[in-house]
Design a protein around this motif. Structure first.
Motif, PDB file in Angstrom:
ATOM      1  N   CYS A   1      -1.597  -0.171   8.989  1.00 25.74           N
ATOM      2  CA  CYS A   1      -0.377   0.583   8.694  1.00 25.74           C
ATOM      3  C   CYS A   1      -0.628   2.061   8.426  1.00 25.74           C
ATOM      4  O   CYS A   1       0.301   2.816   8.191  1.00 25.74           O
ATOM      5  CB  CYS A   1       0.408  -0.072   7.583  1.00 25.74           C
ATOM      6  SG  CYS A   1      -0.573  -0.797   6.282  1.00 25.74           S
ATOM      7  N   CYS A   2      -1.888   2.533   8.475  1.00 26.58           N
ATOM      8  CA  CYS A   2      -2.153   3.971   8.507  1.00 26.58           C
ATOM      9  C   CYS A   2      -3.519   4.173   9.137  1.00 26.58           C
ATOM     10  O   CYS A   2      -4.237   3.218   9.428  1.00 26.58           O
ATOM     11  CB  CYS A   2      -2.060   4.616   7.118  1.00 26.58           C
ATOM     12  SG  CYS A   2      -3.572   4.519   6.141  1.00 26.58           S
TER      13      CYS A   2
ATOM     14  N   CYS B   1       0.827  -1.208   0.000  1.00 25.67           N
ATOM     15  CA  CYS B   1       0.000   0.000   0.000  1.00 25.67           C
ATOM     16  C   CYS B   1       0.860   1.257   0.000  1.00 25.67           C
ATOM     17  O   CYS B   1       1.890   1.328   0.655  1.00 25.67           O
ATOM     18  CB  CYS B   1      -0.933   0.025   1.201  1.00 25.67           C
ATOM     19  SG  CYS B   1      -2.173   1.322   1.018  1.00 25.67           S
TER      20      CYS B   1
ATOM     21  N   CYS C   1      -7.336  -0.391   7.578  1.00 29.38           N
ATOM     22  CA  CYS C   1      -7.968  -1.578   7.001  1.00 29.38           C
ATOM     23  C   CYS C   1      -7.928  -2.750   7.976  1.00 29.38           C
ATOM     24  O   CYS C   1      -8.595  -3.752   7.740  1.00 29.38           O
ATOM     25  CB  CYS C   1      -7.269  -1.964   5.708  1.00 29.38           C
ATOM     26  SG  CYS C   1      -7.039  -0.596   4.582  1.00 29.38           S
TER      27      CYS C   1
END
Ligand code: SF4
Ligand code: SF4
Length: 356
Positions: free
Chosen positions: A170-171, A133, A175
């Motif tokens: 991861c952000c 991503c 998700c």
């Protein structure tokens, strides 16, 4: 006369077509289930039929060779019936008791890690990370690896007071199931996207880029034939980078991880809970993220020492109180933990994580 059903590849097929025959036959008519050991459980139907589940860990991002191997094993012992749980555990569904032992022996010989059922640590649900991503602030797969290296014994043999579910996103688009897991990690950016003025006109549409920002931080910059970003409004979500590749946000010096705890999905004993921020920021330190592992051990060990049997992490924290949580874990309590909503009034940003 109704038209014959046309076969298309639009939409998923109905899940019932893929249930093992024992489950189809006894659908909705089960008597009980029993966890035999962390890698094996049995479901017993009112008819007396049984189906066994053998669970193993997966790294989530799998090679085609591994997927073929998993499918071959399922063909050999389970009539081809295998499933992945939401946390990427692989579950082999065995209808014939005589197949359990040879299945487990083959899994062991191929070094699959067997476990993850019941009160312990399950596989970690996680997101794409740097491997896939573009807006990742941390590498999800690598973080999962170092956390599981530390807690693997709780997957295979050791017990915890109740399930401990880890998650990595991861952000802040998140998700992964970070908001509802016992101990979870969120990659965070702390600086606004960099504006590559030369490339904006070649790579991006100005109206759609302006419209994609959830906090209205982006506006046209006619003088430069480009865009500008209101730094006070930006919440470092990286959404604009998805729409406009000339607004990169990844930053090796300023990206890192926040840790949140106490979330859960289940409604057993207490209502489902959202996770709460306990560590606002730890700078990325690949490949082993030792500071993140250390902070996690503090939380995990305090939970192991203080929780009553059957208490999830969130239930334990609520019983002892958040003040005591910070005392027993030794984690510092900082201003980022306090949400006074002042930034929300002027900037649309509503969470304490944006106080940088
Ligand atoms: Fe991409 Fe963010 Fe999802 Fe990670 S959490 S996969 S960075 S959108
Ligand atoms: Fe807007 Fe998010 Fe881009 Fe900031 S990072 S400018 S909040 S879309």
């Amino acid at each position: 006369m109704a038209a014959p059903q046309r076969k298309t590849d639009i939409g998923p097929p109905h899940y019932k077509e893929y249930l093992p025959p024992v489950i189809q036959k006894n659908f909705g008519d089960w008597k009980y289930h029993q966890i035999i050991n962390p890698g094996l459980m049995v479901h017993v139907a009112n008819s007396g039929d049984k189906i066994w589940t053998v669970r193993v860990a997966s790294p989530r991002l799998l090679s085609t060779d591994t997927i073929r191997d998993i499918a071959d094993i399922a063909e050999k012992y389970c009539g081809g019936y295998v499933r992945f749980t939401t946390r990427n555990n692989i579950e082999f569904l065995v209808s014939e008791e005589k197949n359990i032992e040879p299945l487990i022996n083959e899994l062991k010989s191929k070094h699959y890690m067997i476990g993850g059922i019941g009160s312990g640590v399950s596989n970690i649900v996680h997101t794409q990370g740097w491997i896939h991503c573009h807006s990742a602030a941390v590498d999800a797969s690598a973080l999962v690896k170092v956390i599981m290296d530390e807690f693997a014994d709780y997957f295979t043999t050791k017990q915890t007071p109740n399930k401990v579910r880890f998650a990595v996103a991861c952000c802040t688009n998140m998700c992964g199931a970070v908001h509802c897991s016992d101990i979870a990690y969120v990659g965070i950016h702390r600086k606004i996207p960099r504006i590559d003025h030369d490339n904006i006109k070649n790579m991006c549409e100005v109206p759609s880029t302006v419209a994609c920002c959830p906090t209205n931080a982006i506006s046209p910059d006619p003088a430069k034939k480009s865009l500008k970003i209101n730094a006070d409004k930006c919440m470092y979500c990286g959404n604009c980078y998805s729409v406009c590749p000339a607004l990169p946000i990844a930053d090796p010096e300023n990206d890192g991880v926040a840790i949140v705890v106490g979330g859960k999905v289940g409604s057993l004993r207490s209502n489902p809970k959202f996770s709460k921020l306990v560590v606002p920021f730890i700078k990325n330190n690949p490949p082993k993220w030792p500071e993140v592992v250390e902070a996690t051990k503090k939380i995990f060990n305090a939970y192991m020492a203080g929780a009553n049997k059957h208490e999830r992490v969130g239930e334990w924290v609520e019983r002892i109180g958040w003040e005591k949580f910070f005392k027993v874990t030794g984690l510092p309590f900082t201003f980022q933990h306090i949400d006074d909503f002042t930034i929300a009034r002027e900037t649309f940003r509503t969470a304490a994580t944006f106080k940088w």
